[in-house]
Design a protein around this motif. Sequence first.
Motif, short mmCIF file in Angstrom:
data_model
loop_
_atom_site.label_atom_id
_atom_site.label_comp_id
_atom_site.label_asym_id
_atom_site.label_seq_id
_atom_site.Cartn_x
_atom_site.Cartn_y
_atom_site.Cartn_z
N GLN A 136 26.95 -29.16 62.89
CA GLN A 136 27.38 -30.10 61.87
C GLN A 136 28.79 -29.76 61.40
O GLN A 136 29.24 -28.62 61.46
N TYR A 137 29.48 -30.76 60.87
CA TYR A 137 30.89 -30.63 60.53
C TYR A 137 31.14 -29.53 59.50
O TYR A 137 31.93 -28.60 59.74
N GLY A 138 30.49 -29.61 58.34
CA GLY A 138 30.74 -28.63 57.28
C GLY A 138 30.41 -27.21 57.68
O GLY A 138 31.27 -26.31 57.62
N PRO A 139 29.16 -26.94 58.11
CA PRO A 139 28.80 -25.57 58.50
C PRO A 139 29.68 -24.98 59.59
O PRO A 139 30.00 -23.79 59.57
N SER A 140 30.11 -25.81 60.56
CA SER A 140 30.94 -25.29 61.64
C SER A 140 32.31 -24.83 61.12
O SER A 140 32.83 -23.80 61.54
N LEU A 141 32.89 -25.59 60.18
CA LEU A 141 34.19 -25.21 59.63
C LEU A 141 34.07 -24.00 58.71
O LEU A 141 34.99 -23.18 58.64
N ILE A 142 32.95 -23.89 57.99
CA ILE A 142 32.74 -22.71 57.15
C ILE A 142 32.72 -21.45 58.02
O ILE A 142 33.34 -20.43 57.68
N ILE A 143 32.02 -21.51 59.15
CA ILE A 143 31.97 -20.37 60.06
C ILE A 143 33.34 -20.08 60.65
O ILE A 143 33.74 -18.92 60.81
N GLN A 144 34.10 -21.12 60.97
CA GLN A 144 35.46 -20.91 61.47
C GLN A 144 36.31 -20.15 60.46
O GLN A 144 37.03 -19.21 60.80
N GLY A 145 36.23 -20.58 59.20
CA GLY A 145 36.99 -19.91 58.16
C GLY A 145 36.55 -18.47 57.96
O GLY A 145 37.37 -17.57 57.78
N GLN A 195 35.81 -22.13 52.01
CA GLN A 195 34.49 -21.61 51.60
C GLN A 195 34.11 -20.40 52.45
O GLN A 195 33.58 -19.41 51.93
N GLY A 196 34.36 -20.51 53.75
CA GLY A 196 34.07 -19.37 54.63
C GLY A 196 34.92 -18.16 54.31
O GLY A 196 34.44 -17.03 54.30
N ARG A 197 36.21 -18.41 54.03
CA ARG A 197 37.10 -17.28 53.68
C ARG A 197 36.66 -16.63 52.38
O ARG A 197 36.68 -15.40 52.25
N GLU A 198 36.29 -17.44 51.39
CA GLU A 198 35.83 -16.89 50.10
C GLU A 198 34.59 -16.02 50.28
O GLU A 198 34.47 -14.97 49.65
N ALA A 199 33.66 -16.49 51.12
CA ALA A 199 32.42 -15.74 51.34
C ALA A 199 32.72 -14.37 51.94
O ALA A 199 32.19 -13.35 51.49
N THR A 241 36.39 -44.50 52.68
CA THR A 241 36.82 -43.80 51.47
C THR A 241 35.89 -42.62 51.27
O THR A 241 34.67 -42.76 51.26
N THR A 242 36.45 -41.44 51.10
CA THR A 242 35.62 -40.23 51.05
C THR A 242 36.34 -39.14 50.28
O THR A 242 37.40 -39.36 49.70
N VAL A 243 35.75 -37.96 50.27
CA VAL A 243 36.33 -36.81 49.58
C VAL A 243 36.59 -35.71 50.60
O VAL A 243 35.70 -35.35 51.37
N ARG A 244 37.80 -35.20 50.60
CA ARG A 244 38.17 -34.13 51.52
C ARG A 244 37.85 -32.78 50.89
O ARG A 244 38.33 -32.47 49.80
N LEU A 245 37.01 -32.00 51.57
CA LEU A 245 36.63 -30.67 51.10
C LEU A 245 37.20 -29.61 52.06
O LEU A 245 37.28 -29.84 53.26
N ASP A 246 37.58 -28.47 51.52
CA ASP A 246 38.12 -27.40 52.33
C ASP A 246 36.99 -26.43 52.70
O ASP A 246 36.75 -25.44 52.02
N PHE A 247 36.29 -26.75 53.78
CA PHE A 247 35.17 -25.91 54.20
C PHE A 247 35.63 -24.55 54.70
O PHE A 247 34.95 -23.54 54.50
#
Length: 344
Positions: A87-96, A306-310, A297-303
């Motif tokens: 999924q989009y969000g979890p994959s980017l969190i892991i990348q970060g 989130q990974g870097r913070e974790a 129309t949507t909201v851009r989140l910096d996933f």
Amino acid sequence: MSEAVEANPIHANGPRRSATIYDIAAAAGVSHQSVSRYMRGMDMRESTKTKIEKALETLSYRPNLTARALITGRSHRIGALTHEINQYGPSLIIQGATTAARQAGYLLDVVSLDMGNVDELNEALTQLLQYDIAGILAFTSTDSARTVFESTEFDVPVLIASEEDDFAPGEHLESSGIGAVVAHLVSLGHRRILHIAGPETWSAARNRLRTFEAALEHHNLQAAGIVHGDWSARSGYETISALAAKSLPTAIVAANDQMALGAIHALAKRGLQVPEDISVTGVDDTPEAPYFTPSLTTVRLDFRAQGREAVSSLLAAIEPTAPQESTRPAPELIIRDSSGPLRN
């Protein structure tokens, strides 16, 4: 015997070899003892440290984690448990998280599993704890997974990275940008706004729902309806298809872009146009969002943040002197063609 580090020096007429501390010292113009102290993480002059780091970059240095562990007596591997990595969000969190770990000199061992399967979770934890790891990073979104992590005793630092939702009455978590979405729709004249929420067992879904309700209350409005999907486009399609004609709103706030996509398709099947008849919005700003019909129309989140913070928070427990990641960027409302003025 000189200490060796993995590097990738370019040799035009010979095979690649690992650089020694003498190679690094020569390139930096410092003593090999200084390089050795740097490798051990010892204090030194900032000017010397800068010279060594520049030499390491010139030699395309990559840290040998096994050798470093022998030198420092500490593992530089982190176990990461996650789910739905496709999924989009979890994959980017892991990348970060992977990038942040690598930049800090750690290797992130990622284990993707079914967070709803308690037996699989326990088995993964048992396997991870058999290895020499510095800490465990658990990316969890479901209540059952969080319960397993919180009830497990660990011999290494652990960070459970999930959204909290134990807030006092009247409080809400605006980390998703849904409040900005509601304000945008209200400014366009919409008063009958429906929310397609995510699964009730996910804290993120509950937080987005609470934010939606709090935003409506702020504008003295009540929800035109709340339906639950499972984050998939199919569930967005099915929930809107099942609505009676008299229950249709003038605007839909989906808790993610995939469910918004399904809602747009369902409305088209019913002969309704977006945004002329009903406006539709999402959350996440997936790469496909600008190419929806109409664009979403949507909201851009910096996933990735989130990974870097974790990783930063976990490293603070492993190495108290480790630098901390700054606060992630605020959600950004991206206005496209799927939202428009209320038709009179």
